[in-house]
Structure formats: C-alpha cells, structure tokens
Enzyme design. Structure first.
Site, short mmCIF file in Angstrom:
data_model
loop_
_atom_site.label_atom_id
_atom_site.label_comp_id
_atom_site.label_asym_id
_atom_site.label_seq_id
_atom_site.Cartn_x
_atom_site.Cartn_y
_atom_site.Cartn_z
N HIS A 1 0.86 -1.19 0.00
CA HIS A 1 0.00 0.00 0.00
C HIS A 1 0.89 1.24 0.00
O HIS A 1 1.26 1.77 1.05
CB HIS A 1 -0.92 0.01 1.22
N HIS B 1 1.47 4.98 -2.53
CA HIS B 1 0.90 5.79 -3.60
C HIS B 1 1.99 6.54 -4.36
O HIS B 1 2.86 7.17 -3.74
CB HIS B 1 -0.09 6.81 -3.04
N GLY C 1 -9.41 8.40 -1.89
CA GLY C 1 -9.86 9.78 -1.83
C GLY C 1 -10.49 10.10 -0.49
O GLY C 1 -10.35 9.35 0.47
N HIS D 1 -10.07 1.63 -0.15
CA HIS D 1 -9.91 2.44 1.05
C HIS D 1 -11.29 2.55 1.70
O HIS D 1 -12.22 3.08 1.11
CB HIS D 1 -9.43 3.85 0.67
N GLU E 1 -11.39 4.16 6.98
CA GLU E 1 -10.23 4.93 7.44
C GLU E 1 -10.71 6.16 8.20
O GLU E 1 -10.21 6.49 9.27
CB GLU E 1 -9.36 5.34 6.25
N ASP F 1 2.12 3.92 2.53
CA ASP F 1 1.12 4.90 2.10
C ASP F 1 1.74 6.03 1.26
O ASP F 1 1.73 5.96 0.04
CB ASP F 1 0.38 5.45 3.31
#
Length: 330
Positions: free
Chosen positions: A6, A8, A156, A184, A187, A265
C-alpha cells in the site's frame, strides 16, 4: 522480507525529481523547503493529509515524468528492502491535454516495468470525480491487465464522499478481467464501511479500515471472511485513524484473527518508509516479531501478482528470515 502492498505514486515523488519536472513543465520550481512542507508535522484529519499529498500533482504533467516517477518510487522501495511493491495511482488526476487516462496509466506501467524488483500497478478510482471518469479509469485498468496493472482501488476523501454505490460497476468490470480489488474504507468513515466495501464491491482487501477495530462483531466477521487489512501505521497516526503505534487498531485486528499486511502509504509526505515502520512497530508499538513474520507470509499470499512472482516470493520466504533481518530477536 518486505512486501509493500500500500504505497501511492503521488506520495513517493522525490523532491529533486519534483524540482526537475516542475522546471520541464514551466512551473515554479519548488524551493528547498518543499519536502519539509509536504511532511505532516502533527496529527490532522484525512482531508488535510490528502491536501499535503496533492502538492505533488502539478509537476506530474508529462508522460515521461510520470514514468520516471513510477520507476523511482519502486527503486526507492527496493533500496528500503522491499521485495515486491504494489504502486497505486489515480490516473485521472494526471490526465489532461495530450495525455489520456489510458496513456497515464500505461506510462506508470512502463516505469514500474523498468524497476529493479517485481511490482504491479493498482489503479485508483477517486471519490471526488464523476462516475464516467472512474469508469474510464476502470476500462483503462482492464485494458492493461497483464501489462502492468494488477488491481483496482477506490481512494480519496472518505469524509466528504462516503458512498460506495457509484463504484459497483467499475469493480465488477475489474473482477471480470482478473484484477485484484481493494478499497480504502473505514479509514475516516465508520467501520461499517468495511463491510459495505466487501459486500458491494467484492473486495478481498481493505485499505486502512481502522474504524472497524471499534466493533468486535465486525472484526469477527472480517476474520471469518478472510478480509485482509492493509495497514500504514505512521500515516494512520497522522490522519487520526490511530492514536499511536502502541494503540494502533492493527493490534485488535491481529487479536481477532484478521489478516494484516503493511504499506507506507505516502512516504515522502510522512517522512517514514516501510523498513522504519517495521522497526517502530516493534520498538514503539510493542508488536511481537512473530506477528511481523505472519504478516510477511500473509502478504505473499494476498499480493496482486502472477503465479510466477508469488512462487519466487514463497521461495524467498522459505530461504530466510521473513522479516528480512529488520528486527532483532531476543
């Protein structure tokens, strides 16, 4: 052994690369404090955190730069000790004149293909964009299935855009093309979003899912279903999804028998890469080394990769310490 499942693209952009790409795009060059300005210094909420990540968006304005950023993201993960990476990207963010969503995603795949370790691309639908744009992302991902794209995600601002129904068709398309699916969820929204993501989107993995830890019955259900939580410890603390590493929801996930894997992340945004996360989970979070070994083995089994890569990762696990020597056993 580290598998980063995970991370980005937009949160991995090297500051020096950002400066070069900004100059090439005719944008103001970031000053020397750009990297520090990106980093979260204290807890915020998800909306604020995403605004920090978005600081990288304007410089990813050309396909060559996007491919370079993807390659470097995997190179940096490899230098950190990773054996496999799933790199996420929201291609609709970087599309524009002269670069379609498909071309952006293809450029990311090309960058990943030239990296030194096995890696796959997970295309992200974005909660704030129109449904037809997300369908275009899903279509591009399916066209590139087997050519670099390994999965589909929705990411998002869950605080502002909590609904999952708009993504049902896109996820059905992805599953029909053999892509892995994750979301996602939970969270920032309540834990029931985790169950909705599994039921509505058919996902096998959940990005973060921290709020699910507040509901013991939900955790029991997740363990029975084999749902895997992708945990990003420092990011979760900074967004307020976890109070600290010692009180991170992952401890409750593991105690309930849920599957857990790790990611970093947005490591430029947080200033912490995965190897450091692992060490901190033991030294600050009190996580037993055996739990890390178990997460490494889970990661090999749930990774969105082909059979050949999975076999190589299994062999690597059997050859040595699953934690890659990152922790010292007493």
């Amino acid at each position: 052994m580290l598998l980063n499942l995970h991370t980005h693209l937009e949160g991995c952009l090297r500051p020096e690369t950002a400066a070069e790409l900004a100059k090439a795009a005719g944008l103001p060059e970031p000053d020397a404090g750009w990297e520090a300005a990106l980093r979260m210094r204290e807890r915020a909420d998800l909306t604020v955190f995403l605004a920090h990540v978005a600081a990288a968006y304007p410089v990813l304005a050309h396909l060559d730069g996007i491919a370079r950023a993807a390659r470097e993201a995997v190179e940096d993960a490899a230098a950190d000790g990773a054996s496999f990476v799933e790199l996420r990207v929201g291609p609709s963010t970087h599309a524009g004149p002269g670069r379609s969503i498909y071309e952006v995603l293809k450029a990311v795949c090309e960058g990943v293909a030239s990296a030194p370790i096995p890696a796959g691309v997970v295309a992200c639908l974005l909660r704030h964009v129109p449904e037809h744009v997300n369908m275009e992302v899903a279509d591009a991902a399916c066209r590139l299935a087997g050519a670099g794209v390994v999965g589909l995600d929705v990411a998002g601002d869950e605080l502002l855009f909590p609904a999952l129904e708009p993504y049902v068709a896109a996820f059905a398309m992805a599953r029909s093309h053999g892509l892995g699916v994750t979301a996602h969820a939970g969270e920032a929204a309540p834990g029931h979003a985790v169950r909705e993501a599994v039921d509505l989107l058919g996902v096998s993995r959940i990005g973060h899912g921290s709020r699910a830890a507040d509901d013991s019955r939900l955790l029991e259900w997740a363990a029975d279903k084999g749902v895997c939580f992708e945990v990003c410890p420092t990011s979760n603390v900074l967004t307020g999804a976890a109070p600290s590493l010692a009180e991170h929801p992952m401890h409750r996930f593991l105690a309930a028998g849920c599957r857990v894997v790790l990611g970093d992340d947005d490591p430029v945004t947080t200033g912490v890469r995965l190897a450091s996360e692992v060490r901190a989970l033991v030294s600050e979070g009190g996580l037993p080394p055996a739990a890390l070994d178990g997460m490494a083995r889970t990661a090999v089994e749930v990774a969105f990769c082909n059979d050949g890569v999975r076999a190589e990762l299994r062999h690597a696990l059997e050859r040595g310490d699953p934690s890659g020597g990152l922790i010292t056993r007493r």
